[in-house]
Design a protein around this motif. Structure first.
Motif, mmCIF file in Angstrom:
data_model
loop_
_atom_site.group_PDB
_atom_site.id
_atom_site.type_symbol
_atom_site.label_atom_id
_atom_site.label_comp_id
_atom_site.label_asym_id
_atom_site.label_seq_id
_atom_site.Cartn_x
_atom_site.Cartn_y
_atom_site.Cartn_z
ATOM 1 N N THR A 3 0.715 -1.195 0.037
ATOM 2 C CA THR A 3 0.088 -0.184 0.107
ATOM 3 C C THR A 3 1.102 1.445 -0.126
ATOM 4 O OG1 THR A 3 -1.919 -1.367 1.139
ATOM 5 C CG2 THR A 3 -1.745 0.990 1.270
ATOM 6 N N ASP A 6 2.324 1.947 -3.200
ATOM 7 C CA ASP A 6 1.180 2.460 -4.365
ATOM 8 C C ASP A 6 0.821 3.460 -4.023
ATOM 9 O OD1 ASP A 6 0.777 -0.242 -5.213
ATOM 10 O OD2 ASP A 6 -1.336 -0.593 -3.574
ATOM 11 N N GLU A 30 -7.856 -0.956 0.595
ATOM 12 C CA GLU A 30 -8.090 -1.863 -0.352
ATOM 13 C C GLU A 30 -9.308 -2.451 -1.356
ATOM 14 O OE1 GLU A 30 -4.974 -4.815 -2.888
ATOM 15 O OE2 GLU A 30 -4.216 -3.481 -1.284
ATOM 16 N N ARG A 31 -9.424 -2.553 -2.176
ATOM 17 C CA ARG A 31 -10.153 -2.991 -3.338
ATOM 18 C C ARG A 31 -9.830 -3.430 -4.375
ATOM 19 N NH1 ARG A 31 -16.530 -0.769 -4.064
ATOM 20 N NH2 ARG A 31 -17.551 -2.761 -5.487
ATOM 21 N N ALA A 32 -10.307 -5.098 -5.072
ATOM 22 C CA ALA A 32 -10.422 -5.410 -6.423
ATOM 23 C C ALA A 32 -11.484 -5.583 -6.796
ATOM 24 C CB ALA A 32 -9.281 -6.186 -6.385
ATOM 25 N N LEU A 33 -11.592 -4.339 -8.396
ATOM 26 C CA LEU A 33 -12.766 -4.664 -9.270
ATOM 27 C C LEU A 33 -12.237 -5.333 -10.295
ATOM 28 C CD1 LEU A 33 -13.240 -0.854 -9.345
ATOM 29 C CD2 LEU A 33 -14.650 -2.255 -7.746
ATOM 30 N N GLU A 54 -4.278 0.316 -10.370
ATOM 31 C CA GLU A 54 -4.055 -0.704 -10.928
ATOM 32 C C GLU A 54 -5.327 -0.743 -11.774
ATOM 33 O OE1 GLU A 54 -3.174 -4.783 -9.820
ATOM 34 O OE2 GLU A 54 -1.240 -4.077 -8.761
ATOM 35 N N ALA A 97 -15.116 -0.763 -13.634
ATOM 36 C CA ALA A 97 -13.759 -0.699 -14.236
ATOM 37 C C ALA A 97 -13.992 -1.713 -15.655
ATOM 38 C CB ALA A 97 -13.439 -1.836 -12.861
ATOM 39 N N PRO A 100 -9.937 -6.232 -15.034
ATOM 40 C CA PRO A 100 -9.353 -5.778 -13.940
ATOM 41 C C PRO A 100 -8.695 -4.662 -13.136
ATOM 42 C CG PRO A 100 -9.090 -7.717 -14.766
ATOM 43 C CD PRO A 100 -9.010 -6.914 -16.040
ATOM 44 N N ALA A 101 -10.005 -4.434 -12.047
ATOM 45 C CA ALA A 101 -8.469 -2.851 -11.210
ATOM 46 C C ALA A 101 -8.842 -2.431 -9.734
ATOM 47 C CB ALA A 101 -9.119 -1.623 -12.290
ATOM 48 N N ARG A 102 -7.520 -2.450 -9.780
ATOM 49 C CA ARG A 102 -7.627 -2.171 -7.909
ATOM 50 C C ARG A 102 -7.077 -0.916 -7.280
ATOM 51 N NH1 ARG A 102 -2.481 -2.531 -4.548
ATOM 52 N NH2 ARG A 102 -1.786 -2.088 -6.163
ATOM 53 N N LEU A 104 -7.599 2.217 -3.959
ATOM 54 C CA LEU A 104 -7.731 2.339 -2.808
ATOM 55 C C LEU A 104 -8.404 3.449 -2.515
ATOM 56 C CD1 LEU A 104 -3.765 2.230 -2.535
ATOM 57 C CD2 LEU A 104 -4.491 0.785 -1.723
#
Length: 459
Positions: A3, A6, A30-33, A54, A97, A100-102, A104
């Motif tokens: 983090t 990032d 943090e969250r992944a999409l 990302e 998104a 795939p994306a990430r 904060l």
């Protein structure tokens, strides 16, 4: 990637210290999409500042229901959501998104803390979105004005209700009194009261009203006690009831005694009944006149405040403008124990100004001062001449502006008030209005009580 790494990769945070970045790392989540996954929009409210670390996000932005930016893609590293948070949701939008994306997510309170503590970050955000901010500020200014007008309207309705209700009660009481006056001639004729005695009684009433005006309640109570005892001692029926009305009209024993002493007790009762009814009628008319004056004064204050029938620019008497502002905010001034100190220069020249805008400035400053003292303190209004300019100062006896906030006090969206209380645009709008009139608005130096000084070119 960690983090902290990032965060270091974000150009927005390039000038932020390692200590601040470490703190941010503990504040973000943090969250992944997945591809086409909704980040915010539709029924999903944006409640955080978004740092895209990302992937890509596709966004569409709307202002007041109108799309202003559709189908725009953001590639990491970048950020989103600043305007929505700063405008309290005035600008809305949708973000999804693209593959795939990430991200904060930094909570709203932590985001505002970041702006307060890192001026470079705040400047970068405001510079990037300056055109949108201009639109938002205009709409926010309209909203603030509507909110202020709503508060003023509510206060004005309360102020108007008092004299209006008083006038209604006074009219009902006066109608009853007129009935008593219509019956009085028969009782006076039956008791044998002569026109000369009536003339003497009326003269006593006229003199008493002139002398008794402005006396305090204690003097009226003493007069009523003395009248009641004297009338009762002379066998006048309903002596104490008559004494209350006569005392309220200002009639002392010295004025009543010669009139009543010249007739029989039965005639005295009829004479006092007429005298009391006449006194009540005069008091009722005076009360209605005062209620009408107060209503007229409030209507005139609204007229002066709004300048609906005036030219866009005129020569403005700033003292009158301050007084009309106080009248419009009377409901706030009367809350608690607010003391208003006026230090006006009697020889003050007028200033060329758009009066409604100037009133908006004075309203913002006075409201801020009243908020600062919170119903218990002193509001000070000063005017003076300084060469070819007029100075207006609005001060309060509150705790003052914190030292670290003084240099940012006129920044848009910056506020020292609690969350949800202030929007941070009142002083910014006031500053720009004064500057547009060729003047200056400053926060006076020094700790302790707050004073804002407006300097305007004189005519």
């Amino acid at each position: 990637m960690s983090t902290l790494a990032d965060l270091r990769a974000q150009p927005l945070l390039a000038g932020v210290s390692d200590e601040r970045l470490a703190r941010l790392a503990g504040q973000v989540t943090e969250r992944a999409l997945a591809d086409d996954e909704l980040l915010y929009g539709d029924d999903v409210r944006l409640g955080a500042f978004v740092l895209l670390v990302e992937g890509r996000l596709s966004t569409a932005a709307a202002l007041d229901g109108q799309v202003i930016d559709a189908g725009f893609e953001h590639a990491a590293p970048t950020y989103l959501g600043a305007i929505q948070l700063l405008s309290d949701g005035l600008q809305t939008g949708v973000a999804r998104a693209v593959g795939p994306a990430r991200v904060l997510l930094l909570g709203a309170e932590d985001f505002f803390e970041l702006l307060r503590c890192e001026p470079g970050v705040a400047r970068t955000i405001i510079a990037r979105f300056a055109p949108v901010f201009a639109k938002l500020e205009g709409k926010r200014a309209e909203q603030e004005k509507l909110v202020a007008l709503g508060g003023l309207a509510a206060g004005l309705a309360h102020e108007l209700n008092n004299p209006a209700a008083s006038a209604a009660r006074g009219a009902a009481a006066l109608a009853e009194t007129l009935g008593a006056l219509e019956d009085a001639p028969r009782a006076l004729a039956a008791a044998g009261v002569t026109p000369d005695v009536l003339a003497e009684a009326r003269a006593a009433l006229d003199a008493a009203i002139a002398v008794g005006a402005g006396e305090d309640a204690l003097a009226a109570a003493d007069r009523e006690e003395a009248l009641g005892a004297w009338l009762d001692g002379h066998g006048v029926p309903d002596a104490w009831d008559a004494a209350a009305t006569l005392a309220e009209a200002g009639l002392p024993v010295e004025a009543v005694a010669p009139v009543v002493g010249a007739v029989e007790p039965a005639a005295a009762a009829a004479l006092l009944g007429w005298l009391a009814a006449a006194a009540r009628a005069r008091a009722g008319v005076a009360g209605l006149r005062e209620d009408a004056r107060r209503i007229s004064e409030l209507v005139q204050a609204v007229k002066d405040y709004s300048r609906l029938d005036r030219a866009p620019e005129e020569d403005v008497d700033v003292r009158a403008a301050l007084e009309s502002t106080l009248t419009m905010l009377g409901h706030r001034v009367k809350q608690g124990t607010v003391r208003v100190v006026r230090e006006y220069d009697a020889e003050l020249p007028r200033v060329p100004a758009r009066a409604s805008e100037l009133n908006q400035v004075f309203t913002n400053l006075v409201v801020n001062a009243l908020d600062a003292i919170d119903g218990d303190g002193t509001l000070t209004l000063r005017t003076r001449r300084d060469g070819d300019a007029v100075i207006v100062e609005v001060g309060d006896s509150g705790a003052g502006v914190p030292a670290d906030a003084r240099r940012r006090i006129f920044e848009p969206f910056f506020t020292t008030k609690a969350v949800g209380v202030g929007t941070g645009l009142g002083l910014d709008i006031s500053h720009r209005i004064v500057r547009g009139h060729g003047g200056t608005l400053v926060l006076c130096d020094g700790p302790g009580p707050t004073t804002f000084r407006v300097r305007l070119p004189a005519r």
